[in-house]
Design a protein around this motif. Structure first.
Motif, short mmCIF file in Angstrom:
data_model
loop_
_atom_site.label_atom_id
_atom_site.label_comp_id
_atom_site.label_asym_id
_atom_site.label_seq_id
_atom_site.Cartn_x
_atom_site.Cartn_y
_atom_site.Cartn_z
N ALA A 106 51.74 3.57 41.64
CA ALA A 106 50.81 2.60 40.97
C ALA A 106 51.15 2.95 39.54
O ALA A 106 50.90 3.99 39.18
CB ALA A 106 49.59 2.89 41.23
N HIS A 107 51.38 1.89 38.70
CA HIS A 107 51.62 1.94 37.23
C HIS A 107 50.47 1.02 36.57
O HIS A 107 50.04 -0.01 37.15
CB HIS A 107 53.10 1.58 36.68
N GLN A 108 50.11 1.35 35.39
CA GLN A 108 49.60 0.24 34.45
C GLN A 108 50.37 -0.88 34.15
O GLN A 108 51.16 -0.62 33.25
CB GLN A 108 48.88 0.87 33.28
N TRP A 109 50.60 -1.97 34.75
CA TRP A 109 49.76 -2.73 35.80
C TRP A 109 50.67 -3.31 36.50
O TRP A 109 50.71 -4.49 36.74
CB TRP A 109 48.66 -3.59 35.00
N TRP A 110 51.28 -2.39 37.62
CA TRP A 110 52.10 -2.89 38.40
C TRP A 110 52.56 -1.83 39.51
O TRP A 110 52.33 -0.62 39.32
CB TRP A 110 53.64 -3.42 37.70
N TRP A 111 53.02 -2.30 40.47
CA TRP A 111 53.44 -1.46 41.71
C TRP A 111 54.98 -1.12 41.75
O TRP A 111 55.85 -2.09 41.98
CB TRP A 111 53.04 -1.96 42.90
N GLU A 112 55.37 0.24 42.14
CA GLU A 112 56.63 0.52 42.15
C GLU A 112 56.89 0.89 43.57
O GLU A 112 55.93 1.43 44.14
CB GLU A 112 57.30 1.85 41.42
N ALA A 113 57.88 0.20 44.44
CA ALA A 113 57.99 0.82 45.77
C ALA A 113 59.42 1.32 46.21
O ALA A 113 60.39 0.76 45.52
CB ALA A 113 58.04 -0.55 46.76
N ARG A 114 59.24 2.46 46.78
CA ARG A 114 60.65 3.33 46.97
C ARG A 114 60.84 3.58 48.34
O ARG A 114 59.86 3.92 49.16
CB ARG A 114 60.56 4.55 46.11
N TYR A 115 61.90 3.16 48.80
CA TYR A 115 62.38 3.24 50.38
C TYR A 115 63.20 4.50 50.24
O TYR A 115 64.28 4.48 50.21
CB TYR A 115 63.04 2.09 50.82
N ALA A 181 42.01 -2.37 43.37
CA ALA A 181 40.46 -2.42 43.51
C ALA A 181 39.71 -1.41 42.96
O ALA A 181 38.77 -1.16 43.12
CB ALA A 181 40.30 -2.62 45.27
N GLU A 182 40.64 -0.69 41.84
CA GLU A 182 39.76 0.27 41.09
C GLU A 182 40.16 -0.16 39.63
O GLU A 182 41.16 -0.07 39.31
CB GLU A 182 40.36 1.68 41.48
N TYR A 183 39.10 -0.24 38.77
CA TYR A 183 39.36 -0.62 37.63
C TYR A 183 40.17 0.51 36.91
O TYR A 183 40.01 1.64 36.76
CB TYR A 183 37.98 -0.63 36.76
N CYS A 184 41.31 -0.36 36.30
CA CYS A 184 42.19 0.67 35.68
C CYS A 184 42.83 0.35 34.45
O CYS A 184 44.07 1.05 33.91
CB CYS A 184 43.38 0.95 36.75
N GLY A 185 42.03 -0.61 33.69
CA GLY A 185 42.50 -0.84 32.18
C GLY A 185 42.47 -2.40 31.97
O GLY A 185 42.14 -3.01 32.83
N ALA A 186 42.98 -2.65 30.89
CA ALA A 186 42.89 -4.05 30.21
C ALA A 186 43.36 -5.21 31.31
O ALA A 186 42.91 -6.18 31.62
CB ALA A 186 43.72 -4.23 29.12
N GLN A 187 44.50 -4.75 31.86
CA GLN A 187 45.25 -6.07 32.94
C GLN A 187 44.96 -5.44 34.47
O GLN A 187 45.77 -5.82 35.42
CB GLN A 187 46.79 -6.04 32.50
N HIS A 188 43.81 -4.88 34.69
CA HIS A 188 43.56 -4.30 36.09
C HIS A 188 43.51 -5.77 36.96
O HIS A 188 44.06 -5.72 38.00
CB HIS A 188 42.23 -4.01 36.29
N ALA A 189 42.99 -7.04 36.52
CA ALA A 189 42.89 -8.23 37.28
C ALA A 189 44.23 -8.70 37.68
O ALA A 189 44.25 -9.24 38.70
CB ALA A 189 41.91 -9.04 36.56
N TRP A 190 45.26 -8.33 36.78
CA TRP A 190 46.53 -8.82 37.00
C TRP A 190 47.43 -7.69 37.63
O TRP A 190 48.68 -7.73 36.96
CB TRP A 190 47.12 -9.45 35.96
N MET A 191 46.76 -6.77 38.35
CA MET A 191 47.82 -5.89 39.11
C MET A 191 47.81 -6.14 40.51
O MET A 191 47.27 -5.67 41.44
CB MET A 191 47.18 -4.35 38.91
#
Length: 311
Positions: A106-115, A181-191
């Motif tokens: 998890a990053h502010q504000w996006w998700w990285e997926a590694r396989y 689902a955990e407030y994480c900063g300004a763009q939490h709503a668009w994560m």
């Protein structure tokens, strides 16, 4: 098929949680009905009547007190048994030494997926094979986040320096929506999260495609955009396979054009929206770590032409 309702569980973990919620809800409804009925009965049976003498004062009833105390204890005990069973079904521990099938960062504000098995890296749109349990390792690159895809059940915190593990499984192919689902900063709503469950053969085909290196454009606006991308600070944040860009501060862009959304669900992935995002990301996601580079319209057009080749 798009799925985004907590009332349509699509995995064994989500079904266990849903069944527990329904069971507890039925018990709470039964208690509510019982208490309401007793209150109504008492209000009618013991209401004050004209010319009635003062009612007899009762200072305790050991039989009733024992009954409701034992009843409450039994109710809590039954709920606890079902809750413990649900915890085991929804959050079973991996076997010692078992390696994850998928690593999500998890990053502010996006998700990285590694396989780990194939080496595929992508962002925001997480592909999994349908009807197959996968062990996920969840990490955070900055602050506390929380992974939650309601249809697939388990909510799990992503805590810096403390990887967590959970199982993910979709009973049938489809696109399952989620969010932080955990407030994480300004763009939490668009994560936002998109979990795309595919039949095994389709998932394997997607995975193989993700390992392919996009061809480098040799002419036209796309070639000019490729040169511009590698000359600017884009390479300091992003990765594009087959180019000098190998940073991991921002999302991996190797197959950007094959994704459905931009900026973790903020915009639909179209050439027009990509141009808007590159021109002024702060207008669409204020506080995002991608700055406004004040590109000229011509530069934006060239970059879009190049990025649209990354499929």
């Amino acid at each position: 098929m798009l799925n985004n309702s907590p009332f349509s569980p699509a995995s064994p973990q989500a079904q266990a949680i849903a069944h527990l919620s329904i069971f507890v809800g039925i018990i709470m409804l039964a208690i509510f009905v019982l208490v309401t009925a007793l209150v109504v009965y008492a209000a009618i049976r013991f209401r004050r009547r004209p010319d009635a003498a003062e009612p007899r004062q009762v200072f305790g009833n050991s039989r009733l007190e024992k009954t409701w105390t034992i009843g409450a204890l039994l109710t809590v005990a039954v709920i606890s048994i079902f809750a413990i069973r649900t915890m085991h079904e929804a959050d079973s521990s991996p076997r010692p030494g078992e390696k994850p099938n998928l690593v999500i960062v998890a990053h502010q504000w996006w998700w990285e997926a590694r396989y780990p098995e194939s080496g595929v890296v992508t962002a925001n749109e997480i592909h999994i094979p349908a009807d197959k349990p996968w062990l996920v390792e969840l990490k955070s690159a900055d602050v506390i986040h929380d992974w939650w895809v309601p249809d697939l059940g388990r909510k799990m915190d992503a805590i810096p320096g403390h990887p967590n593990h959970f199982w993910i499984q979709a009973d049938k192919p489809g696109t399952y929506l989620g969010t932080c689902a955990e407030y994480c900063g300004a763009q939490h709503a668009w994560m936002r999260i998109r979990v795309i469950a595919q039949p095994e053969t389709d998932f394997k085909a997607w995975e193989q495609h993700q390992l392919e290196v996009p061809p480098t454009p040799v002419s036209g606006e796309a070639a000019a955009g490729s040169r511009l991308f590698n000359q600017l600070t884009c390479v300091n944040c992003h990765t594009v396979a087959g180019t000098p860009a190998h940073a991991d501060i921002g999302p991996d862009l190797t197959h950007l054009a094959s994704r459905e959304t931009l900026a973790a669900g903020r915009l639909k992935d179209t050439p027009e929206n990509l141009g808007k995002w590159i021109s002024n990301p702060q207008a669409y996601k204020p506080g995002a770590h991608m700055p406004d580079f004040n590109f000229t319209p011509a530069q934006v057009q060239e970059l879009v032409a190049y990025l649209e080749t990354l499929k």
